[in-house]
Design a protein around this motif. Structure first.
Motif, PDB file in Angstrom:
ATOM      1  N   HIS A  76       0.838  -1.202   0.000  1.00 27.86           N
ATOM      2  CA  HIS A  76       0.000   0.000   0.000  1.00 27.86           C
ATOM      3  C   HIS A  76       0.877   1.258   0.000  1.00 27.86           C
ATOM      4  O   HIS A  76       0.628   2.202  -0.757  1.00 27.86           O
ATOM      5  CB  HIS A  76      -0.934  -0.003   1.207  1.00 27.86           C
ATOM      6  N   LEU A  77       1.904   1.269   0.848  1.00 26.51           N
ATOM      7  CA  LEU A  77       2.827   2.413   0.880  1.00 26.51           C
ATOM      8  C   LEU A  77       3.542   2.574  -0.451  1.00 26.51           C
ATOM      9  O   LEU A  77       3.740   3.692  -0.923  1.00 26.51           O
ATOM     10  CB  LEU A  77       3.851   2.238   2.013  1.00 26.51           C
ATOM     11  N   HIS A  78       3.911   1.451  -1.042  1.00 25.19           N
ATOM     12  CA  HIS A  78       4.584   1.499  -2.345  1.00 25.19           C
ATOM     13  C   HIS A  78       3.660   2.111  -3.395  1.00 25.19           C
ATOM     14  O   HIS A  78       4.081   2.967  -4.191  1.00 25.19           O
ATOM     15  CB  HIS A  78       5.020   0.095  -2.759  1.00 25.19           C
ATOM     16  N   ASN A  81       3.331   5.815  -2.802  1.00 23.59           N
ATOM     17  CA  ASN A  81       4.542   6.514  -3.256  1.00 23.59           C
ATOM     18  C   ASN A  81       4.533   6.682  -4.772  1.00 23.59           C
ATOM     19  O   ASN A  81       4.941   7.719  -5.289  1.00 23.59           O
ATOM     20  CB  ASN A  81       5.801   5.745  -2.840  1.00 23.59           C
ATOM     21  N   GLU A  82       4.067   5.650  -5.474  1.00 23.94           N
ATOM     22  CA  GLU A  82       4.021   5.711  -6.936  1.00 23.94           C
ATOM     23  C   GLU A  82       3.031   6.783  -7.393  1.00 23.94           C
ATOM     24  O   GLU A  82       3.271   7.468  -8.371  1.00 23.94           O
ATOM     25  CB  GLU A  82       3.622   4.348  -7.513  1.00 23.94           C
ATOM     26  N   ASP A  83       1.883   6.880  -6.674  1.00 21.98           N
ATOM     27  CA  ASP A  83       0.856   7.864  -7.025  1.00 21.98           C
ATOM     28  C   ASP A  83       1.239   9.274  -6.590  1.00 21.98           C
ATOM     29  O   ASP A  83       0.679  10.245  -7.084  1.00 21.98           O
ATOM     30  CB  ASP A  83      -0.486   7.524  -6.368  1.00 21.98           C
ATOM     31  N   LEU A 103       1.538  10.476   6.211  1.00 22.35           N
ATOM     32  CA  LEU A 103       2.878  10.083   5.775  1.00 22.35           C
ATOM     33  C   LEU A 103       3.212  10.700   4.432  1.00 22.35           C
ATOM     34  O   LEU A 103       2.425  10.636   3.491  1.00 22.35           O
ATOM     35  CB  LEU A 103       2.973   8.557   5.658  1.00 22.35           C
ATOM     36  N   ASP A 104       4.395  11.285   4.367  1.00 20.83           N
ATOM     37  CA  ASP A 104       4.900  11.775   3.088  1.00 20.83           C
ATOM     38  C   ASP A 104       5.512  10.603   2.336  1.00 20.83           C
ATOM     39  O   ASP A 104       5.675   9.508   2.863  1.00 20.83           O
ATOM     40  CB  ASP A 104       5.978  12.847   3.322  1.00 20.83           C
ATOM     41  N   LYS A 105       5.917  10.892   1.121  1.00 23.96           N
ATOM     42  CA  LYS A 105       6.568   9.863   0.322  1.00 23.96           C
ATOM     43  C   LYS A 105       7.847   9.416   1.019  1.00 23.96           C
ATOM     44  O   LYS A 105       8.634  10.223   1.493  1.00 23.96           O
ATOM     45  CB  LYS A 105       6.884  10.415  -1.071  1.00 23.96           C
ATOM     46  N   SER A 106       8.036   8.086   1.084  1.00 25.42           N
ATOM     47  CA  SER A 106       9.235   7.542   1.710  1.00 25.42           C
ATOM     48  C   SER A 106       9.658   6.293   0.949  1.00 25.42           C
ATOM     49  O   SER A 106       8.817   5.502   0.514  1.00 25.42           O
ATOM     50  CB  SER A 106       8.962   7.186   3.170  1.00 25.42           C
ATOM     51  N   ASP A 107      10.947   6.131   0.778  1.00 21.49           N
ATOM     52  CA  ASP A 107      11.456   4.946   0.090  1.00 21.49           C
ATOM     53  C   ASP A 107      11.916   3.887   1.083  1.00 21.49           C
ATOM     54  O   ASP A 107      12.404   2.836   0.680  1.00 21.49           O
ATOM     55  CB  ASP A 107      12.643   5.326  -0.804  1.00 21.49           C
ATOM     56  N   VAL A 108      11.770   4.163   2.388  1.00 21.04           N
ATOM     57  CA  VAL A 108      12.278   3.268   3.423  1.00 21.04           C
ATOM     58  C   VAL A 108      11.158   2.882   4.381  1.00 21.04           C
ATOM     59  O   VAL A 108      10.321   3.718   4.736  1.00 21.04           O
ATOM     60  CB  VAL A 108      13.427   3.953   4.205  1.00 21.04           C
TER      61      VAL A 108
END
Length: 186
Positions: A76-78, A81-83, A103-108
């Motif tokens: 879901h987070l992924h 982030n993509e959107d 939550l802001d965009k995060s890669d971790v």
């Protein structure tokens, strides 16, 4: 009494089926005590293995949904982030106390590995790790079910063998007693 013992894929020994009780115990006049003791020990070991496997299965019953839920959240987070959308969520602060967060965009992401250990992973790494863990837990669960079925079969064989040897001994003693009573009458 000794023959090669077959096992299942996880090396749980199979119980031998006693087709001929007289041959198994070593002859018509042989004692049955050692054979009975052997099967009682075998039955005890199977009960121990069954209890251990039931505990493992119970643990997996909790672990598998947790892994699936975590994997779903990371996916879901992924997706978020993509959107480029922000994700609203509730964080548990205490047993009944939650805080809302955006939550802001995060890669971790940070994952609990157990034993009070948390590690950071990139989202693709976390997804790969969780998918692998979910697959391994599923395989372990299936093997656990197979082993439980195998142990139940072996327990049945062991119980049947014990009953057959016991009944043989009872019949032999009864016949011996009848012969002795017949001889006393003559």
């Amino acid at each position: 009494m000794s023959e090669s013992v077959s096992t299942n894929p996880r090396n749980i020994p199979a119980a031998p089926f006693v087709a001929d009780v007289v041959e198994y115990i070593g002859g018509e006049g042989a004692e049955v005590d050692s054979a009975l003791k052997q099967f009682q020990e075998m039955a005890s070991k199977y009960r121990y293995m069954e209890i251990s496997l039931l505990q493992k299965k119970k643990s997996l019953d909790v672990k598998i949904p947790d892994i699936s839920k975590t994997l779903s959240m990371v996916r879901h987070l992924h997706g978020a982030n993509e959107d480029g959308t922000k994700t609203k969520t509730l964080f548990e602060l205490h047993d009944t106390l939650y805080a809302e967060a955006e939550l802001d965009k995060s890669d971790v992401v940070y994952l609990w590995l157990g034993a009070n250990t948390m590690l950071s992973y990139t989202i693709p790494e976390a997804i790969a790790l969780l998918e692998k863990k979910e697959k391994l837990a599923g395989v372990s669960y299936e093997q656990c079910n197979e082993d439980l079925e195998f142990i139940r079969e072996q327990t049945t064989i062991t119980d049947v063998n014990t009953a057959r040897i016991w009944n043989f001994d009872v019949k032999r003693r009864r016949e011996k007693r009848e012969v002795e009573q017949q001889q006393e009458k003559e």
